[in-house]
Design an enzyme around this catalytic site. Structure first.
Site, short mmCIF file in Angstrom:
data_model
loop_
_atom_site.label_atom_id
_atom_site.label_comp_id
_atom_site.label_asym_id
_atom_site.label_seq_id
_atom_site.Cartn_x
_atom_site.Cartn_y
_atom_site.Cartn_z
N ASP A 69 0.83 -1.19 0.00
CA ASP A 69 0.00 0.00 0.00
C ASP A 69 0.88 1.25 0.00
O ASP A 69 1.70 1.45 0.91
CB ASP A 69 -0.87 -0.03 1.26
CG ASP A 69 -1.81 1.15 1.31
OD1 ASP A 69 -2.52 1.34 0.31
OD2 ASP A 69 -1.81 1.88 2.30
N THR A 102 -3.38 5.01 -3.77
CA THR A 102 -2.32 5.79 -3.13
C THR A 102 -0.97 5.60 -3.81
O THR A 102 -0.10 6.47 -3.72
CB THR A 102 -2.20 5.41 -1.64
OG1 THR A 102 -2.11 4.00 -1.55
CG2 THR A 102 -3.39 5.89 -0.88
N THR A 103 -0.78 4.46 -4.47
CA THR A 103 0.47 4.26 -5.20
C THR A 103 0.39 5.01 -6.52
O THR A 103 1.32 5.72 -6.91
CB THR A 103 0.69 2.76 -5.48
OG1 THR A 103 0.36 2.02 -4.33
CG2 THR A 103 2.12 2.48 -5.88
N ASP A 400 -8.71 -0.43 2.26
CA ASP A 400 -8.84 0.05 0.89
C ASP A 400 -10.15 -0.43 0.28
O ASP A 400 -10.86 0.34 -0.37
CB ASP A 400 -7.66 -0.45 0.02
CG ASP A 400 -6.40 0.36 0.29
OD1 ASP A 400 -6.37 1.07 1.30
OD2 ASP A 400 -5.46 0.28 -0.52
P1 ADP Z 1 -2.96 1.78 -5.63
O1 ADP Z 1 -2.39 1.81 -4.26
O2 ADP Z 1 -2.70 3.01 -6.39
O3 ADP Z 1 -4.38 1.32 -5.69
P2 ADP Z 1 -2.28 -0.76 -6.68
O4 ADP Z 1 -0.98 -1.43 -6.46
O5 ADP Z 1 -3.49 -1.25 -5.97
O6 ADP Z 1 -2.08 0.74 -6.40
O7 ADP Z 1 -2.54 -0.82 -8.23
C1 ADP Z 1 -3.66 -0.28 -8.82
C2 ADP Z 1 -3.53 -0.33 -10.30
O8 ADP Z 1 -3.56 -1.67 -10.78
C3 ADP Z 1 -4.70 0.38 -10.94
O9 ADP Z 1 -4.25 1.17 -11.99
C4 ADP Z 1 -5.57 -0.78 -11.43
O10 ADP Z 1 -6.31 -0.40 -12.55
C5 ADP Z 1 -4.54 -1.81 -11.77
N1 ADP Z 1 -5.07 -3.18 -11.73
C6 ADP Z 1 -5.61 -3.81 -10.66
N2 ADP Z 1 -5.99 -5.07 -10.99
C7 ADP Z 1 -5.68 -5.24 -12.29
C8 ADP Z 1 -5.82 -6.33 -13.23
N3 ADP Z 1 -6.35 -7.47 -12.86
N4 ADP Z 1 -5.38 -6.14 -14.49
C9 ADP Z 1 -4.83 -4.97 -14.83
N5 ADP Z 1 -4.68 -3.92 -14.01
C10 ADP Z 1 -5.09 -4.04 -12.76
#
Ligand code: ADP
Length: 535
Positions: A69, A102-103, A400
């Site tokens: 996170d 947040t990332t 989240d």
């Molecule tokens: P954050 O803390 O910003 O939510 P994450 O590490 O959770 O960061 O990553 C979120 C990103 O990953 C988003 O851009 C989301 O659209 C993408 N994402 C999540 N699941 C998938 C998936 N199954 N296939 C492609 N992209 C994904």
């Protein structure tokens, strides 16, 4: 430095403050700030997306945290640089407002800074860059509205909510159980949500964890839980329609003050004393029973004798319950905390549909579940897991997911994830740039390029060729006029994020763009950095 004398003629030295400070001005200040911001974003970049890496952080006292996170990682990184701290703030405000993304917000800000650096090198004034970014962010946010879709759901059809929470959880360590956890999060939010007013009070959802068991054992409890058990093993393990006396007075006879002397020199005297003590207990138990209590929750302990008597008189009891928990029980069950037995009245009893003690597997651990409380809709997500680190990370992931479900209830518009929304915005911003005759158009184009950083990072983290993958997806979006094409991180076989069920909330994505732009503008406008010199 100057030498001066005080009124008694003692010498002292005046140090000129300014000489003790380092100073960076103009383009140097901007460049130094940009590289600090970029450095922070670089760290988080590898954590983005479902195949993102996790970070391991050790606190000064040796505690280890493993997390994916963004907000948590930055919070624990202990950064020293002021601009890096701004990036931490950025992630925190996304966490505060939205709870997810947040990332992504930091990666986007880092990429905007990178583009700004190039523009500055080409001789464009930072204010022009800031203005261009502002225009571009407005274009992107409006474009998001256009490609967003409404996601209909109601209390009987929660599948859309579950799917969105699953997208959030898919990038976390807990993605093995994402379906179960997403369902728990959605049910928890719906339990406390006011669907008419579209409001959710997340304070009513408590997230608790206990080491042991499996992640799959995580459950949702419609009430509160206590890390306690009944004071006697033979007391009933389940009480329906419980009327709870919540006591802060000890269940024991008052002790003789040390000043007094009790002379017991005959057996009879001892027996009288003992008989009186027993009567005292008896009266206390009777007082509880008289007002109709079927369970006693006590802040203090009581000795074996009292315990035995309670068991005999069929009045289950829980002892050593902390003050905070006592208050929580009182609020949830609509009861009052009673400091003296004489003050017990039927109205002061708390009410709960069911109170039960649950044992876990072969361990001796027991927990007390107080469910269907009279006064409150408070629910508890009870997390199980192999170790403390796992539980802590699950707590953050659940947070989240809860935020995402809340955001959807507030506003049920979604955009598709996997970088598809960013690519689509990038194309729209790029196209709009041509309409601006001034220097800003370079900044607007820079913004469009910066948006590509998110899908590129997603592709890179999934082991794909970033530039090739991005250009392929981008051209597919333009050719098919389909804004839902994104990066196929999990190698499912399709780029269409609608088919992959990868969603994010519209407000979350908009907030990312707005917050990242705001911070980058702020950094660009700093042209003088004055800081104390290090000795
Ligand atoms: P954050 O803390 O910003 O939510 P994450 O590490 O959770 O960061 O990553 C979120 C990103 O990953 C988003 O851009 C989301 O659209 C993408 N994402 C999540 N699941 C998938 C998936 N199954 N296939 C492609 N992209 C994904």
């Amino acid at each position: 430095m100057a030498l001066a004398f005080d009124e008694y003629g003692r010498p002292f030295i005046i140090i000129k403050e300014q000489e003790q400070k380092t100073r960076l001005r103009g383009i140097d200040a901007q460049k130094a700030n940009i590289s600090a911001g970029k450095a922070v974003a670089q760290i988080l970049k590898t954590s983005l997306g479902p195949k993102g890496m996790d970070k391991m952080l050790q606190s000064p006292d040796g505690d280890v945290t493993i997390s994916n996170d963004g907000a948590t990682i930055l919070e624990m990184m202990d950064v020293d640089n002021q601009i890096a701290k701004l990036m931490v703030e950025l992630s925190r405000s996304q966490d505060y407002e939205i709870g997810d993304g947040t990332t992504g917000v930091v990666v986007l800000a880092g990429s905007l800074l990178e583009q700004a650096e190039r523009l500055l090198e080409r001789g464009i004034h930072p204010i022009r860059v800031a203005e261009g970014y502002e225009m571009a962010s407005r274009i992107a946010v409006e474009h998001l509205e256009r490609i967003a879709t409404k996601y209909e759901f109601d209390a009987s059809n929660i599948e859309p909510l579950v799917q969105t929470c699953m997208t959030t959880l898919s990038s976390k360590i807990v993605n093995r159980c994402k379906r179960a956890l997403a369902e728990i999060a959605v049910k928890a939010v719906l339990a406390v949500a006011d669907l008419e007013r579209k409001d959710v009070n997340l304070e009513l959802i408590k997230v608790e964890g206990k080491v042991g068991g499996k992640l799959e054992d995580t459950e949702l409890i419609y009430g509160i839980i206590l890390d306690k058990d009944m004071s006697h093993p033979q007391m009933p393990k389940q009480i329906e329609d419980a009327k709870i006396a919540i006591l802060t007075c000890p269940f024991e006879p008052p002790k003789p003050k040390t000043k007094h002397k009790v002379d017991i020199d005959t057996v009879e005297k001892f027996q009288t004393l003992r008989g009186q003590e027993q009567k005292y207990f008896d009266d206390m138990v009777q007082q509880c029973k008289d007002v109709g209590a079927t369970l006693v929750i006590c802040q203090w302990g009581f000795d074996d004798e009292a315990n035995h008597l309670l068991m005999h008189r069929n009045l289950p009891a829980v002892r050593w319950v902390g003050g905070v928990e006592l208050e929580l029980i009182a609020i949830a069950t609509g009861g009052r905390i009673v400091p003296r037995f004489q003050e017990l009245t039927p109205e002061k009893l708390g009410k709960a549909g069911i109170v039960r003690e649950k044992a876990f597997g072969t361990t001796k651990d027991r927990m007390l579940y107080i469910e269907h409380c009279a006064n409150s809709r408070a629910v508890t997500v009870f997390i199980r897991g192999g170790n403390k680190m796992m539980i802590e990370e699950t707590k953050r992931s659940i947070h989240d997911a809860l935020c995402v479900a809340r955001n959807l209830i507030r506003n049920n518009s979604i955009v598709y994830g996997g970088g598809s929304a960013e690519i689509s915005c990038s194309v729209a911003v790029e196209a709009a740039a041509d309409k601006y005759p001034g220097v800003e158009q370079y900044a607007i184009r820079g913004f469009a390029d910066a948006l590509d950083a998110v899908p590129m990072a997603l592709a890179e983290n999934s082991g794909l060729q970033p530039i090739e993958t991005l250009s392929a997806v981008k051209s597919q979006q333009i050719k098919e006029n389909n804004p839902y094409c994104g990066i196929d991180c999990n190698d499912v076989g399709t780029n269409d994020m609608r088919e992959q069920n990868v969603f994010e909330t519209l407000i979350g994505k908009q907030q990312q763009i707005l917050l990242a732009t705001q911070v980058v503008k702020m950094i660009l406008k700093i042209d003088d950095v004055i800081s104390p010199n290090e000795f």
